[in-house]
Design a protein around this motif. Sequence first.
Motif, PDB file in Angstrom:
ATOM      1  N   THR A  53      62.360  44.052  44.430  1.00  0.00           N
ATOM      2  CA  THR A  53      61.136  43.562  43.809  1.00  0.00           C
ATOM      3  C   THR A  53      60.031  44.604  43.970  1.00  0.00           C
ATOM      4  OG1 THR A  53      59.557  41.718  43.791  1.00  0.00           O
ATOM      5  CG2 THR A  53      60.501  42.295  45.927  1.00  0.00           C
ATOM      6  N   GLY A  54      59.315  44.896  42.894  1.00  0.00           N
ATOM      7  CA  GLY A  54      58.297  45.936  42.938  1.00  0.00           C
ATOM      8  C   GLY A  54      56.910  45.418  42.638  1.00  0.00           C
ATOM      9  N   ALA A  55      55.930  45.856  43.403  1.00  0.00           N
ATOM     10  CA  ALA A  55      54.515  45.517  43.201  1.00  0.00           C
ATOM     11  C   ALA A  55      54.312  44.030  42.942  1.00  0.00           C
ATOM     12  CB  ALA A  55      53.933  46.349  42.049  1.00  0.00           C
ATOM     13  N   PRO A  56      54.831  43.180  43.832  1.00  0.00           N
ATOM     14  CA  PRO A  56      54.811  41.750  43.537  1.00  0.00           C
ATOM     15  C   PRO A  56      53.602  41.003  44.108  1.00  0.00           C
ATOM     16  CG  PRO A  56      56.164  42.141  45.473  1.00  0.00           C
ATOM     17  CD  PRO A  56      55.604  43.479  45.061  1.00  0.00           C
ATOM     18  N   PRO A  57      52.924  40.194  43.295  1.00  0.00           N
ATOM     19  CA  PRO A  57      52.025  39.198  43.886  1.00  0.00           C
ATOM     20  C   PRO A  57      52.896  38.187  44.644  1.00  0.00           C
ATOM     21  CG  PRO A  57      51.585  39.482  41.532  1.00  0.00           C
ATOM     22  CD  PRO A  57      52.879  40.160  41.826  1.00  0.00           C
ATOM     23  N   THR A  58      52.617  37.962  45.906  1.00  0.00           N
ATOM     24  CA  THR A  58      53.489  37.087  46.701  1.00  0.00           C
ATOM     25  C   THR A  58      52.749  35.924  47.340  1.00  0.00           C
ATOM     26  OG1 THR A  58      53.207  38.443  48.693  1.00  0.00           O
ATOM     27  CG2 THR A  58      55.056  39.005  47.234  1.00  0.00           C
ATOM     28  N   ASN A  59      51.443  36.039  47.452  1.00  0.00           N
ATOM     29  CA  ASN A  59      50.621  34.972  48.020  1.00  0.00           C
ATOM     30  C   ASN A  59      49.516  34.678  47.004  1.00  0.00           C
ATOM     31  OD1 ASN A  59      48.801  33.353  49.390  1.00  0.00           O
ATOM     32  ND2 ASN A  59      48.932  34.488  51.304  1.00  0.00           N
ATOM     33  N   ASP A  65      41.570  35.884  44.946  1.00  0.00           N
ATOM     34  CA  ASP A  65      40.272  36.497  45.236  1.00  0.00           C
ATOM     35  C   ASP A  65      40.351  38.004  45.478  1.00  0.00           C
ATOM     36  OD1 ASP A  65      38.479  34.339  44.949  1.00  0.00           O
ATOM     37  OD2 ASP A  65      39.090  33.530  46.885  1.00  0.00           O
ATOM     38  N   GLU A  66      41.514  38.601  45.242  1.00  0.00           N
ATOM     39  CA  GLU A  66      41.619  40.053  45.343  1.00  0.00           C
ATOM     40  C   GLU A  66      41.094  40.697  44.063  1.00  0.00           C
ATOM     41  OE1 GLU A  66      45.734  40.718  46.262  1.00  0.00           O
ATOM     42  OE2 GLU A  66      45.558  39.736  48.209  1.00  0.00           O
ATOM     43  N   LEU A  67      40.917  42.008  44.105  1.00  0.00           N
ATOM     44  CA  LEU A  67      40.427  42.735  42.940  1.00  0.00           C
ATOM     45  C   LEU A  67      41.573  43.344  42.152  1.00  0.00           C
ATOM     46  CD1 LEU A  67      37.315  44.780  44.123  1.00  0.00           C
ATOM     47  CD2 LEU A  67      37.340  42.808  42.599  1.00  0.00           C
ATOM     48  N   TYR A  68      41.430  43.293  40.841  1.00  0.00           N
ATOM     49  CA  TYR A  68      42.235  44.135  39.963  1.00  0.00           C
ATOM     50  C   TYR A  68      41.488  45.466  39.929  1.00  0.00           C
ATOM     51  CZ  TYR A  68      45.376  45.229  36.062  1.00  0.00           C
ATOM     52  OH  TYR A  68      46.352  45.776  35.265  1.00  0.00           O
ATOM     53  N   LYS A  69      41.801  46.333  40.881  1.00  0.00           N
ATOM     54  CA  LYS A  69      40.964  47.508  41.135  1.00  0.00           C
ATOM     55  C   LYS A  69      40.873  48.447  39.940  1.00  0.00           C
ATOM     56  CE  LYS A  69      41.856  47.301  46.081  1.00  0.00           C
ATOM     57  NZ  LYS A  69      42.564  47.897  47.217  1.00  0.00           N
ATOM     58  N   SER A  70      41.926  48.514  39.143  1.00  0.00           N
ATOM     59  CA  SER A  70      41.901  49.402  37.984  1.00  0.00           C
ATOM     60  C   SER A  70      40.838  48.985  36.973  1.00  0.00           C
ATOM     61  CB  SER A  70      43.270  49.421  37.302  1.00  0.00           C
ATOM     62  OG  SER A  70      44.245  49.956  38.170  1.00  0.00           O
ATOM     63  N   ALA A  71      40.515  47.677  36.933  1.00  0.00           N
ATOM     64  CA  ALA A  71      39.503  47.176  36.003  1.00  0.00           C
ATOM     65  C   ALA A  71      38.207  46.781  36.709  1.00  0.00           C
ATOM     66  CB  ALA A  71      40.049  45.958  35.256  1.00  0.00           C
ATOM     67  N   GLY A  72      38.254  46.623  38.037  1.00  0.00           N
ATOM     68  CA  GLY A  72      37.075  46.231  38.791  1.00  0.00           C
ATOM     69  C   GLY A  72      36.737  44.756  38.688  1.00  0.00           C
ATOM     70  N   THR A  73      37.701  43.946  38.282  1.00  0.00           N
ATOM     71  CA  THR A  73      37.468  42.505  38.129  1.00  0.00           C
ATOM     72  C   THR A  73      38.325  41.722  39.115  1.00  0.00           C
ATOM     73  OG1 THR A  73      39.193  42.403  36.423  1.00  0.00           O
ATOM     74  CG2 THR A  73      36.917  42.718  35.679  1.00  0.00           C
ATOM     75  N   PRO A  74      37.892  40.514  39.499  1.00  0.00           N
ATOM     76  CA  PRO A  74      38.718  39.695  40.387  1.00  0.00           C
ATOM     77  C   PRO A  74      39.951  39.174  39.645  1.00  0.00           C
ATOM     78  CG  PRO A  74      36.755  38.485  39.747  1.00  0.00           C
ATOM     79  CD  PRO A  74      36.603  39.869  39.209  1.00  0.00           C
ATOM     80  N   GLN A  75      40.954  38.787  40.407  1.00  0.00           N
ATOM     81  CA  GLN A  75      42.201  38.293  39.825  1.00  0.00           C
ATOM     82  C   GLN A  75      42.104  36.832  39.372  1.00  0.00           C
ATOM     83  OE1 GLN A  75      44.497  40.387  39.204  1.00  0.00           O
ATOM     84  NE2 GLN A  75      44.992  41.756  40.881  1.00  0.00           N
ATOM     85  N   GLN A  76      40.940  36.237  39.468  1.00  0.00           N
ATOM     86  CA  GLN A  76      40.803  34.807  39.187  1.00  0.00           C
ATOM     87  C   GLN A  76      41.199  34.454  37.754  1.00  0.00           C
ATOM     88  OE1 GLN A  76      36.730  34.605  40.309  1.00  0.00           O
ATOM     89  NE2 GLN A  76      37.171  34.419  42.499  1.00  0.00           N
ATOM     90  N   ALA A 125      46.533  47.290  40.425  1.00  0.00           N
ATOM     91  CA  ALA A 125      46.772  46.022  39.726  1.00  0.00           C
ATOM     92  C   ALA A 125      47.122  44.910  40.698  1.00  0.00           C
ATOM     93  CB  ALA A 125      47.876  46.198  38.681  1.00  0.00           C
ATOM     94  N   VAL A 126      48.053  45.189  41.597  1.00  0.00           N
ATOM     95  CA  VAL A 126      48.453  44.227  42.640  1.00  0.00           C
ATOM     96  C   VAL A 126      48.224  44.909  43.982  1.00  0.00           C
ATOM     97  CG1 VAL A 126      50.330  42.870  43.622  1.00  0.00           C
ATOM     98  CG2 VAL A 126      50.172  43.148  41.143  1.00  0.00           C
ATOM     99  N   ASP A 127      47.319  44.383  44.752  1.00  0.00           N
ATOM    100  CA  ASP A 127      46.948  45.025  46.012  1.00  0.00           C
ATOM    101  C   ASP A 127      48.158  45.235  46.920  1.00  0.00           C
ATOM    102  OD1 ASP A 127      45.763  45.172  48.895  1.00  0.00           O
ATOM    103  OD2 ASP A 127      44.032  45.378  47.572  1.00  0.00           O
ATOM    104  N   TYR A 128      48.162  46.380  47.577  1.00  0.00           N
ATOM    105  CA  TYR A 128      49.230  46.741  48.523  1.00  0.00           C
ATOM    106  C   TYR A 128      49.518  45.630  49.534  1.00  0.00           C
ATOM    107  CZ  TYR A 128      51.442  49.397  52.348  1.00  0.00           C
ATOM    108  OH  TYR A 128      52.278  49.836  53.344  1.00  0.00           O
ATOM    109  N   VAL A 129      48.485  44.896  49.913  1.00  0.00           N
ATOM    110  CA  VAL A 129      48.641  43.864  50.935  1.00  0.00           C
ATOM    111  C   VAL A 129      49.606  42.765  50.491  1.00  0.00           C
ATOM    112  CG1 VAL A 129      46.742  42.339  50.249  1.00  0.00           C
ATOM    113  CG2 VAL A 129      47.354  42.534  52.662  1.00  0.00           C
ATOM    114  N   GLU A 130      49.789  42.568  49.191  1.00  0.00           N
ATOM    115  CA  GLU A 130      50.700  41.527  48.708  1.00  0.00           C
ATOM    116  C   GLU A 130      52.140  41.827  49.112  1.00  0.00           C
ATOM    117  OE1 GLU A 130      50.141  38.532  47.027  1.00  0.00           O
ATOM    118  OE2 GLU A 130      48.040  38.874  47.545  1.00  0.00           O
TER     119      GLU A 130
END
Length: 201
Positions: A53-59, A65-76, A125-130
């Motif tokens: 599995t690659g670059a997965p949102p898992t939580n 409430d994380e950022l989509y850093k490439s766009a500067g917007t929250p993931q909401q 796009a998907v924070d490393y912490v995921e």
Amino acid sequence: GTSALDCMTSAVKKVIELGYADPKHIGLHGHSWSGYQSSYIVTQTDMFAAVVTGAPPTNLISFYDELYKSAGTPQQGITTVGQVRMGANVTPWNSTKLYEDQSPIFHVNNIKTPFMILQGGDDGAVDYVEGLQFFNAARAAGKQVILLSYPGEAHNLTNRDNQKDFTIRMKQFFDHYLMGAPMPQWMADGLPQTKKGGPIR
């Protein structure tokens, strides 16, 4: 997650029924949103012999409430009415149980399948912490999991050497669990984060 589980398991059962696949040696691979789906699926069924599995949102609770850093917007937005499709105004704060039920990380104790996570250190796009959370939770639960962490990489690997590295490691992972090839040394011994860049053996 539940939709992906139903879709994938139904398709695989049909492929087995048609005689195209060995039911004991089927692999699953997904990246980004299908990385979420493959991460969820590995917590719900042991139909697959190995999963990458690659670059997965898992939580999905933390993801919201994380950022989509490439766009500067929250993931909401992407979580409620975008790709995640939880529903308009359906948030972790008014639908906590739903978010937990659909988050792979809350089901790590169910995992019976060896799996591997790919995560770029600078994923916008998907924070490393995921990926890291999922890895740490699975390790703490005693599961067979490998994290391939690529510092400086974004949502998709762009460095040619890293692309080659991941391709080789993914093939070796699947060759071992699906084809019965010997386990390579890097899988058996691991490679600490502080010693990245070692040879593939």
